[in-house]
Design a protein around this motif. Structure first.
Motif: not given
Length: 407
Positions: A97-122
Motif C-alpha cells: 500500500g505504501t508503494a502503490r498509494y503513498g505520497a512521494h515521501v511515503t514511497v521513499w520511506l517505505s523503500g528504505l524500511s524494507v532493508p531496515a526492517g529485514a535487518l532489524l528482524a534478522l
C-alpha cells in the motif's frame, strides 16, 4: 489522515476495513491458540495484534499512517520482547500500500524500511534465538557450502531472503503505481490533443466565417456602389433621354445579377478544399463596370502581365474591386478615378487614386481596408494608403503589392 500527495478517499474504504478485521481476528485466534509470543501478558500481545491490524486497515486510505503504525508495532515487539507471529505477515499488505498509494515521501520511506526492517528482524531473531531463526532453511536456499558453513554467510543469506519477501509486495505496488501514472499521462495527452484539435477546428471555422464575411462585403459593397451611382445619375437625365435611362437600368440589373452570382459562387466554394473563392473575371471587367456608371475612369497598364496562381488571382481581383468601391463611394463625382496596374518580374502593383467629395473621405471604420490587408497578407502582399491634402480637398491613393511567387 492522509499525507500531502496521497489520494484522498471519500467515505470508508471497505476493503481496508476487511483486511484490518481479518488481521485482528486471526491475531486474536493466534494469541489464544498458539504460544509463540514468548513472554508478555495477553494484553501486551493483543496490543501488537491491534497495531498490525490497524496498519493493515489503513494501507489504502492512509499509507503514511500505516507505515508509522508498522514501525510502532515493531518497536512495541522489541520493547516487550515478543516473538514473531504469523499475523505479522499482514505487514506485507502495508508494504504494497505504501508503494502503490503513498505520497512521494511515503514511497521513499517505505523503500528504505524494507532493508531496515529485514535487518532489524534478522538481528532480533538471532539475539532471541527464536524458533523461526533456528529453523531457517539455509541448506535448501543456499547452494554455496562456504556460505552455509560460515555464520556471516548464513546471516547474509537470511537477510537477503527476508528483504526479498518484504520487497516483493513493495515492488509490485511501485510497478502498478508507475503503470497507472503512465496510463493517466496518456489519457491527459489524448485529452490535450483532442482539445487542441477542437480549438484548431474552431479557429478554422472562425477564419472561414471571417473570409465569407469579407467576400460578401466586397461583392455586395461593390455592386451596391455601382447601383447607387447609376441610380444617382439616372435621376438627372431628361425625359427625352429614354435610351440612357434604359442603359442605366440595364447596368443596375447586370450589377445585381453579377453580385448574386458572385455570392452564390462564394457560398458554393465553401464546400471545396482548399478554398480559393472561385474563379474571378478578368481585372479589365472592374474598370469597365465603373465606366458603365458614367463615372470617368482612367486606366493604365504597364509592364508585361504575368501569371497569377488561383489564390493570388482571387486576391488581386477582390482588392482592386474594393479599391474601386471605396473610390466610387467616397470619391468626388466630378473627378476621375485613376487606376494603374504595374507588372514587374516579381510582383503586380495595383494603384487607385481619387479625389474625395467635399463631404466625403474614408472613415476607416468599415471592413474594407482591414479586409484588403488580410487578403494581401495571406499571399505575402502589402497595402499602403496615403492622403494628400491641398486647397481643393484631398487625394487618396491606395497601393497594393501582390508578389507573383511565394516568398
Amino acid at each position: 489522515m492522509s499525507l500531502p500527495g496521497e489520494p484522498r478517499l471519500r467515505g470508508v474504504h471497505w476493503l481496508g476495513v476487511g483486511v484490518g478485521l481479518a488481521t485482528l481476528l486471526a491475531g486474536v485466534v493466534e494469541v489464544g491458540a498458539v504460544d509463540v509470543y514468548g513472554r508478555g501478558t495477553t494484553l501486551v500481545r493483543l496490543v501488537l495484534v491491534a497495531l498490525v491490524a490497524l496498519a493493515a486497515a489503513l494501507y489504502r486510505r492512509a499509507p503514511g499512517a500505516a507505515l508509522a503504525l508498522s514501525w510502532c508495532a515493531a518497536g512495541w515487539q522489541v520493547q516487550q520482547g515478543l516473538d514473531f507471529a504469523v499475523v505479522e505477515l499482514a505487514l506485507l499488505v502495508v508494504a504494497y500500500g505504501t508503494a502503490r498509494y503513498g505520497a512521494h515521501v511515503t514511497v521513499w520511506l517505505s523503500g528504505l524500511s524494507v532493508p531496515a526492517g529485514a535487518l532489524l528482524a534478522l538481528v532480533y531473531a538471532r539475539d532471541r534465538g527464536t524458533l523461526v531463526y533456528a529453523r531457517f532453511p539455509f541448506d535448501q536456499l543456499v547452494t554455496s557450502r562456504t556460505v552455509r558453513d560460515s555464520v556471516s554467510g548464513r546471516e547474509s543469506a537470511a537477510l537477503v531472503v527476508v528483504a526479498a519477501v518484504l520487497a516483493a509486495p513493495w515492488v509490485l505496488g511501485l510497478l502498478l503505481r508507475l503503470d497507472e501514472r503512465y496510463r493517466s499521462s496518456d489519457v491527459d495527452r489524448r485529452r490535450a490533443e483532442a482539445e487542441a484539435a477542437r480549438a484548431q477546428e474552431m479557429a478554422e471555422l472562425r477564419a472561414g466565417q471571417a473570409n465569407l464575411a469579407r467576400d460578401v462585403h466586397d461583392i455586395v459593397g461593390h455592386s451596391l456602389a455601382v447601383i447607387v451611382a447609376q441610380a444617382d445619375s439616372a435621376q438627372y437625365l431628361r425625359d427625352d433621354e429614354i435610351d440612357r435611362v434604359r442603359q442605366a437600368m440595364a447596368t443596375i440589373a447586370a450589377s445585381a445579377r453579377q453580385s448574386l452570382g458572385d455570392v452564390r459562387q462564394v457560398l458554393s466554394s465553401l464546400e471545396d478544399a482548399p478554398r480559393t473563392g472561385g474563379a474571378p473575371r478578368e481585372l479589365d471587367s472592374l474598370p469597365d463596370g465603373i465606366r458603365d456608371t458614367g463615372h470617368e475612369l482612367r486606366s493604365v497598364v504597364s509592364g508585361v502581365p504575368g501569371a497569377l496562381d488561383g489564390e493570388r488571382d482571387v486576391v488581386a481581383y477582390r482588392v482592386l474591386q474594393e479599391m474601386l468601391t471605396n473610390a466610387l463611394r467616397h470619391g468626388s463625382k466630378e473627378s476621375a478615378i485613376d487606376v494603374h496596374r504595374e507588372w514587374s518580374e516579381d510582383a503586380l502593383v495595383l494603384r487607385v487614386c481619387n479625389r474625395t467629395a467635399p463631404d466625403g473621405g474614408t472613415s476607416g471604420g468599415g471592413r474594407g481596408l482591414p479586409g484588403m490587408k488580410q487578403r494581401l497578407e495571406s499571399v505575402g502582399g502589402t497595402l499602403d494608403v496615403a492622403r494628400t491634402d491641398d486647397r481643393e480637398g484631398a487625394t487618396f491613393t491606395a497601393t497594393a503589392r501582390i508578389p507573383l511567387a511565394a516568398r
